[in-house]
Design a protein around this motif. Structure first.
Motif, PDB file in Angstrom:
ATOM      1  N   ASP A  42       0.860  -1.180   0.000  1.00 43.45           N
ATOM      2  CA  ASP A  42       0.000   0.000   0.000  1.00 43.45           C
ATOM      3  C   ASP A  42       0.896   1.229   0.000  1.00 43.45           C
ATOM      4  O   ASP A  42       1.849   1.306   0.780  1.00 43.45           O
ATOM      5  N   GLY A  43       0.616   2.156  -0.863  1.00 40.33           N
ATOM      6  CA  GLY A  43       1.382   3.388  -0.920  1.00 40.33           C
ATOM      7  C   GLY A  43       2.862   3.180  -1.184  1.00 40.33           C
ATOM      8  O   GLY A  43       3.685   3.931  -0.682  1.00 40.33           O
ATOM      9  N   GLY A  44       3.200   2.137  -1.948  1.00 35.74           N
ATOM     10  CA  GLY A  44       4.592   1.871  -2.268  1.00 35.74           C
ATOM     11  C   GLY A  44       5.360   1.129  -1.187  1.00 35.74           C
ATOM     12  O   GLY A  44       6.565   0.946  -1.305  1.00 35.74           O
ATOM     13  N   GLN A  45       4.660   0.703  -0.139  1.00 39.37           N
ATOM     14  CA  GLN A  45       5.324  -0.029   0.941  1.00 39.37           C
ATOM     15  C   GLN A  45       4.749  -1.439   1.051  1.00 39.37           C
ATOM     16  O   GLN A  45       3.572  -1.667   0.782  1.00 39.37           O
ATOM     17  N   ASP A  46       5.600  -2.370   1.483  1.00 38.64           N
ATOM     18  CA  ASP A  46       5.155  -3.746   1.698  1.00 38.64           C
ATOM     19  C   ASP A  46       4.408  -3.848   3.022  1.00 38.64           C
ATOM     20  O   ASP A  46       4.886  -3.372   4.060  1.00 38.64           O
ATOM     21  N   VAL A  47       3.228  -4.460   2.993  1.00 36.59           N
ATOM     22  CA  VAL A  47       2.403  -4.638   4.180  1.00 36.59           C
ATOM     23  C   VAL A  47       2.763  -5.970   4.842  1.00 36.59           C
ATOM     24  O   VAL A  47       2.826  -6.999   4.173  1.00 36.59           O
ATOM     25  N   SER A  48       2.996  -5.936   6.159  1.00 34.71           N
ATOM     26  CA  SER A  48       3.320  -7.167   6.884  1.00 34.71           C
ATOM     27  C   SER A  48       2.166  -7.649   7.763  1.00 34.71           C
ATOM     28  O   SER A  48       2.088  -8.829   8.080  1.00 34.71           O
ATOM     29  N   ALA A  49       1.287  -6.739   8.168  1.00 40.38           N
ATOM     30  CA  ALA A  49       0.148  -7.118   9.013  1.00 40.38           C
ATOM     31  C   ALA A  49      -0.984  -6.130   8.793  1.00 40.38           C
ATOM     32  O   ALA A  49      -0.751  -4.961   8.472  1.00 40.38           O
ATOM     33  N   ASP A 115     -18.754   1.977  -2.568  1.00 46.34           N
ATOM     34  CA  ASP A 115     -18.238   3.332  -2.367  1.00 46.34           C
ATOM     35  C   ASP A 115     -18.844   3.987  -1.128  1.00 46.34           C
ATOM     36  O   ASP A 115     -18.126   4.614  -0.333  1.00 46.34           O
ATOM     37  N   GLU A 116     -20.146   3.846  -0.931  1.00 48.08           N
ATOM     38  CA  GLU A 116     -20.788   4.462   0.225  1.00 48.08           C
ATOM     39  C   GLU A 116     -20.451   3.721   1.517  1.00 48.08           C
ATOM     40  O   GLU A 116     -20.299   4.334   2.572  1.00 48.08           O
ATOM     41  N   LEU A 117     -20.293   2.410   1.435  1.00 56.02           N
ATOM     42  CA  LEU A 117     -19.836   1.638   2.588  1.00 56.02           C
ATOM     43  C   LEU A 117     -18.485   2.178   3.050  1.00 56.02           C
ATOM     44  O   LEU A 117     -18.292   2.488   4.229  1.00 56.02           O
ATOM     45  N   LYS A 118     -17.537   2.310   2.124  1.00 56.83           N
ATOM     46  CA  LYS A 118     -16.189   2.782   2.473  1.00 56.83           C
ATOM     47  C   LYS A 118     -16.222   4.209   3.024  1.00 56.83           C
ATOM     48  O   LYS A 118     -15.438   4.542   3.909  1.00 56.83           O
ATOM     49  N   ALA A 119     -17.117   5.031   2.533  1.00 57.59           N
ATOM     50  CA  ALA A 119     -17.174   6.429   2.960  1.00 57.59           C
ATOM     51  C   ALA A 119     -17.907   6.628   4.288  1.00 57.59           C
ATOM     52  O   ALA A 119     -17.591   7.560   5.033  1.00 57.59           O
ATOM     53  N   GLU A 120     -18.874   5.773   4.610  1.00 55.74           N
ATOM     54  CA  GLU A 120     -19.780   6.065   5.719  1.00 55.74           C
ATOM     55  C   GLU A 120     -19.795   5.069   6.869  1.00 55.74           C
ATOM     56  O   GLU A 120     -20.248   5.416   7.969  1.00 55.74           O
ATOM     57  N   VAL A 121     -19.358   3.855   6.644  1.00 57.35           N
ATOM     58  CA  VAL A 121     -19.450   2.845   7.703  1.00 57.35           C
ATOM     59  C   VAL A 121     -18.174   2.905   8.551  1.00 57.35           C
ATOM     60  O   VAL A 121     -17.072   2.862   8.006  1.00 57.35           O
ATOM     61  N   PRO A 122     -18.316   3.032   9.883  1.00 60.77           N
ATOM     62  CA  PRO A 122     -17.146   3.194  10.744  1.00 60.77           C
ATOM     63  C   PRO A 122     -16.358   1.892  10.962  1.00 60.77           C
ATOM     64  O   PRO A 122     -16.457   1.237  12.007  1.00 60.77           O
ATOM     65  N   VAL A 123     -15.601   1.548   9.925  1.00 60.43           N
ATOM     66  CA  VAL A 123     -14.667   0.421   9.975  1.00 60.43           C
ATOM     67  C   VAL A 123     -13.302   0.996   9.630  1.00 60.43           C
ATOM     68  O   VAL A 123     -13.167   1.720   8.644  1.00 60.43           O
ATOM     69  N   TRP A 124     -12.305   0.671  10.456  1.00 60.13           N
ATOM     70  CA  TRP A 124     -10.980   1.252  10.284  1.00 60.13           C
ATOM     71  C   TRP A 124      -9.933   0.168  10.113  1.00 60.13           C
ATOM     72  O   TRP A 124      -9.979  -0.872  10.760  1.00 60.13           O
ATOM     73  N   LYS A 125      -8.973   0.473   9.250  1.00 52.39           N
ATOM     74  CA  LYS A 125      -7.898  -0.472   8.929  1.00 52.39           C
ATOM     75  C   LYS A 125      -6.608  -0.005   9.594  1.00 52.39           C
ATOM     76  O   LYS A 125      -6.233   1.162   9.495  1.00 52.39           O
ATOM     77  N   HIS A 126      -5.927  -0.932  10.263  1.00 50.91           N
ATOM     78  CA  HIS A 126      -4.616  -0.658  10.843  1.00 50.91           C
ATOM     79  C   HIS A 126      -3.597  -1.509  10.087  1.00 50.91           C
ATOM     80  O   HIS A 126      -3.644  -2.730  10.143  1.00 50.91           O
ATOM     81  N   GLN A 127      -2.706  -0.835   9.365  1.00 52.23           N
ATOM     82  CA  GLN A 127      -1.699  -1.528   8.563  1.00 52.23           C
ATOM     83  C   GLN A 127      -0.326  -1.370   9.193  1.00 52.23           C
ATOM     84  O   GLN A 127       0.043  -0.278   9.605  1.00 52.23           O
ATOM     85  N   THR A 128       0.411  -2.454   9.212  1.00 50.30           N
ATOM     86  CA  THR A 128       1.808  -2.423   9.624  1.00 50.30           C
ATOM     87  C   THR A 128       2.642  -2.793   8.406  1.00 50.30           C
ATOM     88  O   THR A 128       2.341  -3.759   7.703  1.00 50.30           O
TER      89      THR A 128
END
Length: 140
Positions: A42-49, A115-128
């Motif tokens: 994501d964003g040019g970086q390798d995701v580990s978790a 699109d509306e799910l991603k914009a309005e539903v309170p689910v958050w992603k934590h990437q390492t």
């Protein structure tokens, strides 16, 4: 039968078959599914978790989005499920399905629903990332 047939936020594996079955209907000539998977970068970086968290109102908010799409688009049925907890690369993170009389309406409904799910539903992603850096995505 209701137009909104499946709405959930869960900490167990998601199923394409469950969503497809939920929106299948004799009146529908087209079914569009969108599947969001965990990628290794994501964003040019390798995701580990990666982990998803949700506000207690997430299912209610997801239902509101699904009901609005069902009411305002020319669709037969809608379904949406989102995963929370720790996920692995390749895991299903979100699955939405929309059926309609014709494919064009199914595509439009599915695009709007995700699109509306991603914009309005309170689910958050934590990437390492492999570098050890971590970010929250979608958090207010």
């Amino acid at each position: 039968m209701s137009t909104v047939r499946l709405v959930d936020v869960r900490d167990t594996a998601l199923s394409l078959d469950e969503v497809f079955t939920a929106v299948r209907d004799p009146h529908a000539g087209g079914v569009a599914l969108f599947v969001g998977t965990v990628r290794d970068h994501d964003g040019g970086q390798d995701v580990s978790a990666l982990s998803y968290s949700a506000h207690p109102s997430a299912v209610e908010r997801l239902r509101e989005v699904a009901e609005r799409v069902a009411a305002e688009e020319d669709v037969v049925a809608v379904a949406a499920v989102h995963r929370v907890g720790d996920l692995q690369i390749g895991d299903l993170a979100v699955v939405v399905g929309v059926s309609a009389a014709h494919r064009a309406e199914a595509f439009v409904g599915a695009r709007r629903l995700i699109d509306e799910l991603k914009a309005e539903v309170p689910v958050w992603k934590h990437q390492t990332f492999e570098t050890g850096d971590a970010v929250w995505v979608g958090a207010c």
